[in-house]
Write an enzyme that holds these catalytic residues in place. Structure first.
Site, PDB file in Angstrom:
ATOM      1  N   GLU A  40       0.877  -1.179   0.000  1.00  0.00           N
ATOM      2  CA  GLU A  40       0.000   0.000   0.000  1.00  0.00           C
ATOM      3  C   GLU A  40       0.911   1.224   0.000  1.00  0.00           C
ATOM      4  OE1 GLU A  40      -2.612   2.443   3.259  1.00  0.00           O
ATOM      5  OE2 GLU A  40      -2.794   0.247   3.305  1.00  0.00           O
ATOM      6  N   ARG A  44       0.877  10.297   0.954  1.00  0.00           N
ATOM      7  CA  ARG A  44       1.382  11.283   1.905  1.00  0.00           C
ATOM      8  C   ARG A  44       2.500  12.115   1.300  1.00  0.00           C
ATOM      9  NH1 ARG A  44       1.967   7.600   7.411  1.00  0.00           N
ATOM     10  NH2 ARG A  44      -0.217   6.918   7.533  1.00  0.00           N
ATOM     11  N   THR A  68      -4.001   6.387   2.229  1.00  0.00           N
ATOM     12  CA  THR A  68      -4.203   7.782   2.622  1.00  0.00           C
ATOM     13  C   THR A  68      -4.871   8.582   1.495  1.00  0.00           C
ATOM     14  OG1 THR A  68      -2.067   7.520   3.770  1.00  0.00           O
ATOM     15  CG2 THR A  68      -3.144   9.638   3.974  1.00  0.00           C
ATOM     16  N   LYS A 128     -10.962  -0.802   6.712  1.00  0.00           N
ATOM     17  CA  LYS A 128      -9.714  -0.678   7.462  1.00  0.00           C
ATOM     18  C   LYS A 128     -10.079  -0.295   8.896  1.00  0.00           C
ATOM     19  CE  LYS A 128      -5.702   2.467   7.518  1.00  0.00           C
ATOM     20  NZ  LYS A 128      -5.006   3.518   6.733  1.00  0.00           N
TER      21      LYS A 128
END
Length: 320
Positions: A40, A44, A68, A128
């Site tokens: 993953e 960011r 994210t 998640k």
């Protein structure tokens, strides 16, 4: 095979932050060599899209997700770059609806029953759980899974090599996300050999391979009985007769008639037979599918490898 099943088979999803795109492919290769052909890559950093594209171009078989993801535009960018699933830290209905409409598999972050209900309402089968340890850990997941039995979880946040097995042993968890094998300092230093080693260590601990017994083929029950009694008497082992074989202790199994393997078989126990099978298939190993046995919940509990080693078949068995 759908994305959730693939994530389940990997069990661990490395969560990585790429600050320099030149590190993306060497990092991905290190993960794959260590036994995890998935990652993953988080949004960011400014080069996240470029990093995802670099990895998916170089390693098209790698299961790459985008983490994210905070906006629909980021989800589109990730998908265009080759991401196969989307992960977000929280449940933003606008982002989730966009991904569902576009057909992007998404696991939004949820930490409360209300958020899980929103995810179910939006048609999701898995979420998640973030931040996992700070939000109550495994106990919280077990508590929430009781009223929401159809939903699965991917805990992320505070997962490490010491606590991952407790999470993965719960059947409502498809995989654990973590960065403990891909620390920023190792990536920035280009220390990909150590990342490979840490990844392999985590995979081996997850699978927990252990030799449990050796099965020896005999022509008939009388031969099996005679040899089992001999071994038991020589080494002070318990003699125990079963329907299809006789044991001397727990290490030696004498078959009442020839079975898989020219000489017999070697039983290797594992924490997760399905994940072990997927891992070994990734190493080029083939299996005798008709040899598979399942428990009353439909989970794989035993299966034989196709190729023998020195005349012995090898089979995986669920660790007790």
């Amino acid at each position: 095979m759908d994305i959730l099943e693939q994530l389940h088979n990997y069990g661990l999803v490395p969560v990585i932050k790429i600050t320099d795109v030149k590190n993306a492919v060497p990092l991905a290769k290190a993960l794959a060599k260590g036994g995890l052909n998935c990652a993953e890559i988080t949004f960011r950093t400014a080069c996240a899209k470029e990093a995802i594209k670099a990895v998916t171009d170089a390693l098209p078989d790698m299961l790459v997700g985008a983490g994210t993801v905070l906006t629909p535009d980021q989800a589109d960018e990730a998908w265009e770059a080759g991401a196969k699933f989307i992960v977000s830290p929280g449940l933003n209905p606008r982002v989730v609806k966009h991904c569902v409409e576009k057909g992007y598999p998404i696991l939004p972050g949820c930490a409360t029953p209300s958020e899980v209900e929103q995810a179910i309402e939006l048609g999701l089968k898995a979420v998640k759980f973030f931040p996992a340890e700070a939000a109550g850990g495994l106990n919280m997941i077990k508590s929430m899974s009781a009223p929401y039995g159809a939903i699965k979880f991917m805990p992320t946040g505070g997962i490490n090599e010491e606590n991952m097995l407790s999470y993965l042993s719960f059947n409502k968890i498809i995989a654990c996300g973590g960065s403990f094998m891909v620390k920023d300092s190792l990536i920035d230093a280009g220390n990909f050999d150590e990342i490979e080693a840490l990844t392999r260590s985590a995979v081996m601990k997850m699978l927990g391979f252990k030799l449990v017994h050796i099965g020896i083929n005999c022509e008939n029950k009388d031969e099996a009985t005679r040899n089992a009694k001999l071994v038991s008497s020589l080494f002070g082992l318990e003699y125990k007769e079963g329907n299809s074989s006789t044991f001397s202790g727990t290490d030696f199994e004498f078959m009442h008639k020839p079975y898989y393997g020219k000489n017999g078989h070697i039983a290797i126990a594992t924490n997760f037979p399905d994940r072990a099978k997927a891992y070994l298939e990734g190493q080029g190993v083939s299996f005798i599918e008709e040899s598979a046995g399942y428990d009353d919940k439909g989970a794989l509990k035993v299966i034989y490898l196709k190729d023998e080693i020195c005349g012995f078949a090898i089979h995986l068995v669920k660790k007790k």
